[in-house]
Design a protein around this motif. Structure first.
Motif, short mmCIF file in Angstrom:
data_model
loop_
_atom_site.label_atom_id
_atom_site.label_comp_id
_atom_site.label_asym_id
_atom_site.label_seq_id
_atom_site.Cartn_x
_atom_site.Cartn_y
_atom_site.Cartn_z
N LEU A 437 0.74 -0.76 -0.26
CA LEU A 437 -0.27 -0.40 -0.19
C LEU A 437 0.52 1.52 0.27
O LEU A 437 0.37 2.61 0.24
CB LEU A 437 -1.02 0.03 1.39
CG LEU A 437 -1.93 -1.20 1.48
CD1 LEU A 437 -2.74 -1.26 2.45
CD2 LEU A 437 -3.07 -0.73 0.26
N GLU A 438 2.58 1.25 -0.06
CA GLU A 438 3.40 2.18 0.01
C GLU A 438 3.87 2.20 -0.58
O GLU A 438 5.27 2.68 -1.11
CB GLU A 438 4.17 2.19 1.86
CG GLU A 438 2.68 2.06 2.59
CD GLU A 438 3.60 2.14 4.18
OE1 GLU A 438 3.31 2.09 5.05
OE2 GLU A 438 4.63 1.09 3.32
N ARG A 439 3.37 1.48 -2.42
CA ARG A 439 4.67 1.95 -3.22
C ARG A 439 3.75 1.50 -4.22
O ARG A 439 2.51 0.73 -4.37
CB ARG A 439 5.11 0.67 -3.16
CG ARG A 439 5.23 -0.72 -3.36
CD ARG A 439 6.43 -1.66 -3.56
NE ARG A 439 5.48 -2.75 -4.00
CZ ARG A 439 5.60 -3.99 -3.20
NH1 ARG A 439 5.55 -3.82 -2.20
NH2 ARG A 439 4.51 -5.41 -3.44
N ALA A 460 -2.62 -0.05 -13.23
CA ALA A 460 -1.62 0.48 -12.70
C ALA A 460 -1.70 1.31 -11.12
O ALA A 460 -3.24 1.59 -10.72
CB ALA A 460 -0.47 1.82 -13.02
N THR A 461 -1.21 1.46 -9.67
CA THR A 461 -1.44 1.69 -8.46
C THR A 461 -0.72 2.29 -8.15
O THR A 461 0.48 2.66 -8.98
CB THR A 461 -1.73 0.63 -8.14
OG1 THR A 461 -2.58 1.40 -6.45
CG2 THR A 461 -0.78 -0.11 -7.41
N LYS A 462 -0.84 3.55 -7.95
CA LYS A 462 -0.02 4.69 -6.67
C LYS A 462 -0.08 4.51 -5.86
O LYS A 462 -0.75 3.41 -5.58
CB LYS A 462 -0.99 6.14 -7.27
CG LYS A 462 -0.30 6.78 -8.58
CD LYS A 462 -1.16 8.46 -8.07
CE LYS A 462 -0.69 8.97 -9.27
NZ LYS A 462 1.14 9.49 -9.41
N LYS A 463 1.05 5.08 -5.24
CA LYS A 463 1.17 3.87 -3.19
C LYS A 463 0.18 5.21 -2.38
O LYS A 463 -0.87 6.02 -2.98
CB LYS A 463 2.30 4.54 -3.15
CG LYS A 463 2.62 6.09 -2.88
CD LYS A 463 3.77 5.88 -2.30
CE LYS A 463 4.59 8.00 -2.02
NZ LYS A 463 5.39 7.97 -1.78
N GLN A 515 11.25 9.40 2.56
CA GLN A 515 12.00 8.32 2.07
C GLN A 515 12.33 8.62 1.29
O GLN A 515 11.91 8.62 -0.41
CB GLN A 515 12.49 7.25 2.81
CG GLN A 515 11.67 7.42 4.05
CD GLN A 515 12.79 7.25 5.33
OE1 GLN A 515 13.89 6.44 5.12
NE2 GLN A 515 13.15 8.44 6.10
N LYS A 516 14.30 9.06 0.53
CA LYS A 516 14.33 9.00 -0.93
C LYS A 516 14.18 8.44 -1.01
O LYS A 516 15.32 7.31 -1.06
CB LYS A 516 15.43 9.78 -0.84
CG LYS A 516 16.54 11.80 0.17
CD LYS A 516 15.32 12.46 -0.81
CE LYS A 516 15.05 14.08 0.11
NZ LYS A 516 14.11 14.72 -0.48
N SER A 517 13.80 7.75 -3.17
CA SER A 517 13.25 6.48 -3.30
C SER A 517 13.67 7.16 -4.37
O SER A 517 13.70 7.92 -5.64
CB SER A 517 12.46 6.29 -3.47
OG SER A 517 11.59 6.77 -4.34
N LEU A 518 14.43 5.11 -5.74
CA LEU A 518 14.22 5.86 -7.38
C LEU A 518 12.14 5.84 -7.50
O LEU A 518 11.64 6.37 -6.98
CB LEU A 518 14.55 4.69 -7.59
CG LEU A 518 15.67 3.37 -7.35
CD1 LEU A 518 16.06 1.89 -8.06
CD2 LEU A 518 16.50 4.96 -8.14
N PRO A 519 13.01 6.54 -8.26
CA PRO A 519 11.33 7.62 -9.26
C PRO A 519 10.85 6.20 -9.91
O PRO A 519 10.84 5.56 -11.02
CB PRO A 519 11.80 8.42 -10.24
CG PRO A 519 12.94 7.48 -10.72
CD PRO A 519 13.64 6.87 -9.62
N GLN A 520 10.15 5.28 -9.23
CA GLN A 520 9.56 3.63 -8.82
C GLN A 520 7.79 4.27 -10.06
O GLN A 520 8.35 3.11 -11.29
CB GLN A 520 8.37 3.07 -8.09
CG GLN A 520 9.62 2.70 -6.66
CD GLN A 520 9.19 2.65 -5.54
OE1 GLN A 520 8.33 1.27 -5.34
NE2 GLN A 520 8.98 3.49 -4.32
N GLU A 521 7.94 5.30 -10.05
CA GLU A 521 6.61 5.41 -11.09
C GLU A 521 6.63 5.61 -12.51
O GLU A 521 6.49 5.15 -13.94
CB GLU A 521 5.86 6.53 -11.17
CG GLU A 521 4.21 6.57 -9.80
CD GLU A 521 3.36 7.08 -9.75
OE1 GLU A 521 3.73 8.13 -10.58
OE2 GLU A 521 3.01 7.54 -8.02
#
Length: 665
Positions: A437-439, A460-463, A515-521
């Motif tokens: 649910l967080e990604r 597709a789903t956003k977090k 939290q810094k992350s990769l641009p997953q979308e």
């Protein structure tokens, strides 16, 4: 502020569409998505309460490091640095194969997690990969490799059109379907029966599935291979097969016929306890149906001869003309032709053998059952460090005490999970991961890349919510771990630099404190665009309930997508023929042990593998423990009362359990 968002569940293969109600950024309720294009307003208790499962006092919220006997919260930089220094030391002293990874079920239900986990191991130069799949489904992958030329070629029953379906060793009403996305199995099975299709459920007990629809046929546990051999024998006796069709698309038919010859229904009845007359009736229904399919799952997979049983099942579907036929067994197509891509690029096709036991890899992984031996056995390649990602082998593997002892010998054990686990308790670092649910995400590889769906679609789903502390997604964690260990993700300096830059640029757009992350979308959108599915946001905004894809096509596999060297389905792979030579010995052993009790597994709808046990509501009342279920007649004969304690022993351990009566056995 109240709002509604749409997403899909990633606890199991059903991927049920969900409608999530939020209030000030907190989930207050999850409901089935009644407008979803495929899942038809279905959701199970696990999926509808998952936000409460994740919002658990035990939830991992910060990186944790073992210091002596205590766990201490540390920063991500401290965790990365400590792990990286240890990995560099082990690489110098023992080499890359001394660093291993165990990939659990949870890793498989996302798109990026398994890819980046494997990319990290590629960066280390290590092929020491182990997987939970070797516990319950690698037989299918191994057989597919030999029959069809690629391990992920998975035929599935065309349940919307079949006239006859025979299910062996599967209980989809409780466990859902395996290797096929079929939400709301009860409704699908009732619809199948209502339109006149014949349904048989072959199982040692009258399962929840057998109570919903179809006819239950009792089989003695672990004798499935003899049932399939007798089925093949009888089918060949009563049905004239299409020799031209077989010769055009298959090979090895003569060897298959010779193998089946001795296994008559009367002969196998001795051990299967399926009356010869009942088996002949089933074969007659299957043979006379316009379309039919045999399907099996973990009850067969986990047996002594799981690979041989699945092989014979697939051969029956093939020679009967039901493979690649509407209403029979179809081979789906994902958003790309992944098997063709994998075969061409050597993905999932490694043939390396293990140091202990000389077991050949399946899906690029070694059997989880030898993990303890590989840790405890000295010599070149002995495992000194282990990363456990989305799994809990101390709960999943046999002889857990020996595995725990082995974990105690490791110089480094790191777990990536959402909760502390039994495995993590034996480790050195626990890295907190985001929940589904967080990604953002897409359906995982089976539906997305292989089309293993009763009704093909893409979504597709956003977090849905933000993590409540320092949890990070696994793809980001593995890129950072690669950097800390002085290696490159996917073994590519270019890839490492690209993802580090992408993370940095994406970080400029992220909110303060996030939290810094990769641009997953962006990564997921790139995948969609390369496969001509449109962008991530386009799919999300235009089709929040999913977008139907082209329906499954019969006559699109044989002669077109079979990946053996000659393009033909191999009905008699030499390795499987060689393995079948032990069947006579196994049959005689079954006869000698007819009076012994046998254990079978039993799942509850509130649990999934090793998940769900932290949620008090799911283990309330009588579900606080496991039970040894016995038929009441056996209980009377043994003088056992309800809730009496009994010992169940194996070669390695004894467990003590309360008894419950279950007359479905």
């Amino acid at each position: 502020m109240k709002e509604t968002k749409y997403t899909f569940c990633r606890i199991c293969e059903s991927l049920c569409g969900l409608e999530v109600q939020l209030d000030d950024g907190k989930i207050t309720q999850i409901r089935p998505d009644n407008e979803h294009v495929a899942t038809r307003g279905f959701g199970c208790p696990k999926g509808l309460k998952q936000h409460r499962i994740y919002n658990n006092p035990d939830r991992l919220r910060h990186p944790m490091k073992r210091v002596g006997e205590e766990w201490q919260k540390v920063s991500w930089n401290t965790a990365y640095q400590g792990i990286g220094e240890k990995v560099k030391k082990i690489l110098r002293e023992y080499g890359p194969e001394s660093i291993a990874m165990y990939v659990g079920t949870a890793a498989g239900f996302g798109v990026l997690h398994p890819a980046f986990a494997k990319g990290f191991m590629d960066g280390l130069g290590s092929g020491s990969l182990y997987a939970s799949a070797t516990q319950d489904c690698s037989n299918k992958f191994a057989v597919a490799q030999h029959m069809y030329g690629f391990p992920f070629t998975m035929p599935f029953p065309d349940i919307h059109h079949t006239d006859c379906l025979i299910i062996t060793g599967a209980n989809p009403v409780i466990s859902k379907w395996s290797f096929l996305q079929v939400p709301n199995p009860s409704k699908h099975l009732k619809e199948l029966e209502a339109r006149g299709a014949k349904l048989f459920i072959v199982d040692p007990r009258k399962t929840e599935t057998a109570k919903v629809a179809g006819e239950h046929v009792f089989i003695r546990p672990n004798t499935d291979v003899f049932f399939f051999l007798a089925f093949l024998n009888e089918f060949l006796r009563i049905k004239e097969v299409d020799q031209a069709h077989i010769q055009q698309y298959m090979k090895g038919f003569e060897e298959l016929v010779a193998l089946a010859k001795p296994w008559t229904p009367e002969y196998t009845e001795q051990v299967t306890r399926i009356p010869a007359a009942k088996l002949r009736e089933m074969v007659k229904v299957y043979a006379e149906a316009k379309s039919a399919s045999l399907y099996c799952s973990t009850g067969v997979n986990m047996g002594t001869n799981g690979a041989l049983a699945y092989w014979i099942q697939e051969c029956i579907n093939a020679i009967s003309g039901n493979l690649d036929k509407k209403g029979g067994s179809l081979v789906g197509m994902g958003i790309i032709d992944f098997p063709k891509f994998g075969k061409k690029n050597g993905i999932l096709t490694e043939t390396t053998r293990s140091r202990v036991g000389q077991f050949q890899k399946v899906n690029d992984t070694f059997p989880g059952g030898i993990l303890a031996d590989e840790i405890l056995t000295p010599g070149k390649g002995q495992i000194k460090a282990l990363f456990v990602t989305g799994g809990n082998p101390l709960m999943m593997m046999a002889n857990a005490q020996r595995l725990r002892d082995a974990f105690g010998e490791l110089e480094l054990l790191v777990t990536l999970d959402i909760l502390p686990t039994e495995t993590a308790s034996a480790g050195h670092y626990m890295l907190p991961c985001t929940t589904p649910l967080e990604r953002p995400d897409l359906p995982f590889i089976f539906p997305l890349m292989l089309g293993l769906q009763a009704k093909p679609y893409v979504q597709a789903t956003k977090k849905i919510i933000e993590p409540d502390a320092e949890q990070r997604d696994e793809a980001t964690i593995y890129v950072e771990l690669a950097k800390a260990c002085g290696v490159n993700i996917f073994g590519s300096a270019l890839a490492q630099k690209f993802f580090e830059l992408a993370k940095k640029l994406h970080g400029l757009k992220q909110k303060k404190g996030e939290q810094k992350s990769l641009p997953q979308e962006f990564i997921l959108s790139l995948l969609l665009r390369l496969s001509k599915q449109g962008g991530f946001n386009h799919l999300l905004n235009k089709h929040p309930h999913g977008r139907l894809r082209k329906a499954h096509q019969a006559s699109s596999f044989l002669g077109e997508r079979v990946l053996t060297d000659d393009g033909k389905v191999d009905l008699a792979p030499s390795l499987l023929l060689e393995a079948s030579e032990r069947l006579n010995k196994d049959f005689l052993k079954e006869i000698a042990e007819l009076d012994r009790f046998k254990l079978i597994s039993k799942r509850a709808v509130t649990t999934h593998n090793s998940w769900g046990h932290n949620f008090e509501e799911f283990v309330a009342g009588g579900r606080y423990t496991n039970y040894a279920y016995l038929n009441e007649e056996d209980m009377k004969r043994l003088g056992i009362e309800h809730k009496d304690l009994v010992d169940v022993s194996s070669k390695v351990a004894t467990i003590r359990l309360p008894v419950k009566p279950l007359n479905d056995l």
